[in-house]
Design a protein around this motif. Sequence first.
Motif: not given
Lengths: 208, 208
Positions: B24-26, A31, A64-65, B31, A24-26, B28, A28, B63-65
Motif C-alpha cells: 500500500g505504500i511506496p 502534511e 516515515s509515514r 528500503e 494510497g499512502i499515509p 524509501t 507525514t 517527498l519521502s516515498r
Amino acid sequence: MKKELTTIQRDILDFLIDQIKGKGIPPTLAEVADHFGYRNRATVQQHFSAIEKKGFIKKNPKLSRGIELTLEDKFFVPKPILGEVAAGNPLTIYPDAIDTIELPTIARMPKDSFLLRVKGDSLKDAYIFSGDIVIVNPNLEPKNGQIVAAVLDDAAVVKRFYKKKNEIELISENPDYKPIIIEKKYSSFKLVGIVVGVYRSMEKKKAG
Amino acid sequence: MKKELTTIQRDILDFLIDQIKGKGIPPTLAEVADHFGYRNRATVQQHFSAIEKKGFIKKNPKLSRGIELTLEDKFFVPKPILGEVAAGNPLTIYPDAIDTIELPTIARMPKDSFLLRVKGDSLKDAYIFSGDIVIVNPNLEPKNGQIVAAVLDDAAVVKRFYKKKNEIELISENPDYKPIIIEKKYSSFKLVGIVVGVYRSMEKKKAG
DNA sequence: CAAAATACCATACATTTGTATGGCAAATTA
DNA sequence: TAATTTGCCATACAAATGTATGGTATTTTG
C-alpha cells in the motif's frame, strides 16, 4: 480506558483514512499539520498519540509515514442520518439528524456526503434494500443510469436517474413501481445527490 | 528514447509495484537498497532516475516515498507462460516457457507465481474462457470452492477444488464436463497452486 | 576500437521526519 | 475549586531520507 475520540481527533483520523484509502499512502506529520493549518508538527504528533492510545491507529516508530489503521472492526464512527428516503414512494426528509448509525469508515464517506436510510423495496433489483443506508454525495453530476437521491415536494426518493430530452425519469429497479417523470419546468424537484455507496448492517435491522 | 527496461530495472520496478499494490505504500530508497542488498542508497537513486527517464515512474522530489506509478497502460511487462492447461481435458505442461505475454503489472502477480494459458471452456461459467491467462500461486493452501491448477499424469488442468473425506474432486463449472475424482492414494496427482487471477487480452486471441 | 550506457561503490549535505520536552490557555471532569 | 484533559505553541535533536558528485569495472552500442 475511554475510546471516544474528540471532534478534532476524529477529524484527523478521517483525514488519515481519507489519505490512506484515497491517495494510497499515509501522510507525514508535516502534511497533516499543513492540512489543518497547524504551525507545528508536534501538535499533530500529540493528536496521533492520543488517537493511538484510544486504539484507532498504530504507529511504526521511526518510519516515515508509518501509520497504520488498526483493526477495521474498530472503525465504526457514529454519523447522523439526515432522514429517510423512499425507494418506493416518497417519504419525509428531516432538516436535522433523526438518528445515528455506526458506519464503518472503510465504507469511505467523502467529507461532503451524508447518509439517508432507505425504506421500501423499489430498488431491490439493484441490491439496495429497505433499511440500508445510502451515502449521498451532493457534489457530483449525475450520469444516466446512476442511482440518485432527489427531493419531490418535501419528500425524498432514491431512484435510478435518466435524463431525456425534455424530462427527467426516475425509475425503480423493481417493476412493481412506475417511473416518476419530471418535466424540465417542474420546480419543486431538486436533485440531492448521487448515491456513492450503500451500507448494510448485518445486525438485526428494524427496517420498515 | 528507449523505453526498454533492463533486467535489474524491471526487478526494481516489480518490487516497487509489489510494495505499492501490496503493502500500500511506496518504499524509501533505503528500503529498496536493503531489499536488493545494495550497500548504498545512491545506487537505487540512480536506478530510479533511469526508470523515471524511461517513463515508468514519477518522482515527487523531496517527498519521502514520493514515487508514483505512471499511466497504468504502460505497465505491460513480458512474462513467460509456462504451459497450457486444460479447463476441459488435461493438456500438456511444458517445463519451460512456451510463450510470453504482455501482462499488465496492475494485474498484481506475486513474485512466486507463474502464468498458464487456459484452453477449453469447462470453466466458462466461472468466467474463465479459452485463451485466458491464469495467474497461479503455488504457495497457498487450497480451500474448497477455489479454482486450482493441478497436474495429472504430466498433464495440467484448471478446475474448481473440493476436498472430501477420502478423495479430492476437481469439478468443472460447465456441466458438459464430468468431475475428476482423485483418491487420496493416487500419487501421480499434484496440486500446482491456486488461481489468484485471470487476465484476458482484449486483442484478437488465437484461442483453441 | 572508442563512446556510451550500465551497475555498483563511497562520501557529503540539506531537508524531512519522527520524537522529546516544556509551556500555556481553555475546556472538561472529579 | 482543584485536577485533569484537551488543543495548541515553540524549540531542540537524532535519525531517516532524498539528492548531488565523483569514482570504477563491466557491458553494450556505434
